[in-house]
Design an enzyme around this catalytic site. Structure first.
Site, mmCIF file in Angstrom:
data_model
loop_
_atom_site.group_PDB
_atom_site.id
_atom_site.type_symbol
_atom_site.label_atom_id
_atom_site.label_comp_id
_atom_site.label_asym_id
_atom_site.label_seq_id
_atom_site.Cartn_x
_atom_site.Cartn_y
_atom_site.Cartn_z
ATOM 1 N N CYS A 87 39.029 -5.148 -69.460
ATOM 2 C CA CYS A 87 40.376 -4.634 -69.741
ATOM 3 C C CYS A 87 40.435 -4.007 -71.132
ATOM 4 C CB CYS A 87 41.427 -5.729 -69.547
ATOM 5 S SG CYS A 87 43.101 -5.048 -69.304
ATOM 6 N N HIS A 175 40.172 -7.671 -64.761
ATOM 7 C CA HIS A 175 39.837 -8.972 -65.327
ATOM 8 C C HIS A 175 39.005 -9.801 -64.341
ATOM 9 C CE1 HIS A 175 42.381 -8.934 -68.962
ATOM 10 N NE2 HIS A 175 43.225 -8.214 -68.256
ATOM 11 N N GLU A 177 36.989 -11.992 -65.105
ATOM 12 C CA GLU A 177 36.751 -13.307 -65.722
ATOM 13 C C GLU A 177 37.805 -14.350 -65.378
ATOM 14 O OE1 GLU A 177 39.795 -11.572 -68.537
ATOM 15 O OE2 GLU A 177 38.272 -10.842 -67.148
#
Length: 244
Positions: A87, A175, A177
């Protein structure tokens, strides 16, 4: 200091699943907060791989530490080491490579389906991906493609969802993660910033529905990105446990 550096920008944009992958593989890492000026004095020639996480700020904000970070990324690029941006991190990589980052007309949020860009099917960054997959999104800025970049992913809300540059750099707009804990935290603290009446934004109910299943699928997507990122630093990849 360690051979892996993770740059963060605020307390609630953590390394998330990336930290678990590295911990499970017994690969230690250094986490530095760029917004707290922790890059100052850091040996930029030390890391063999760098990941850059997200944050609520824009790369165009007049914050002195952002220029320090961009300069650090330029140094890492010149060293030809593996770099992976999430991001804001992807936007910072685009900026460091000379591309523009601009504000979109809307915010894209939630679990958004991705499309592989025509011509990118053979990219090693995408070899692990299933035919249909989502990546969690929460952004109002977008990057243009740097000169020499290969576009990888796109969707109906954001034309540039991912690009690679050279063999060792991956910039992502989303994202990968995210963990279930992070999704719940963001929605608890920041849902007032969203407008579910906008077609580019999902409601909290939709984002939380079957959350564990969605996060499990996202973890598999993320781990493929992280595996290839680490594979570009052979001395690190050789020490991986459970990812090869």
């Amino acid at each position: 200091m360690t051979d892996i550096l993770i740059i963060t920008h605020i307390d609630y944009c953590t390394p998330g699943h990336l930290a678990k992958v590295l911990d499970d593989a017994q690969l230690s890492f250094t986490e530095l907060r760029a917004d707290l000026n922790q890059l100052e004095g850091y040996d930029l020639d030390r890391p063999k791989a760098v990941a850059i996480m997200g944050g609520p700020m824009s790369v165009n904000d007049p914050l002195p530490w952002l220029q320090v970070e961009i300069n650090a990324l330029k140094h890492f690029i010149s060293r030809d080491i593996p770099l992976l941006g999430h991001c804001l991190g992807g936007q910072l990589l685009a900026k460091a490579l000379g591309a523009q980052v601009s504000k979109m007309a809307y915010t894209e949020s939630g679990w958004q389906a991705m499309d592989v860009v025509a011509g990118a099917e053979q990219s090693p960054w995408l070899a692990h991906l299933p035919d249909d997959f989502d990546i969690f999104q929460w952004h109002g800025d977008t990057f243009a493609l740097p000169e020499g970049a290969q576009p990888l992913l796109s969707n109906r809300w954001c034309a540039n969802q991912a690009f690679s540059w050279g063999d060792k750099i991956l910039a992502l707009q989303g994202h990968p993660e995210m963990t279930a804990e992070l999704v719940r935290q963001w929605l608890h603290d920041w849902s007032h910033l969203l407008d579910a009446s906008q077609p580019s934004q999902q409601s909290c109910e939709v984002m939380l529905d079957k959350l564990d299943d969605k996060v499990g699928a996202l973890n598999q997507v993320a781990e493929g990105f992280y595996r290839h990122w680490l594979s570009q630093a052979p001395e690190l990849y050789a020490r991986l446990n459970g990812l090869s």
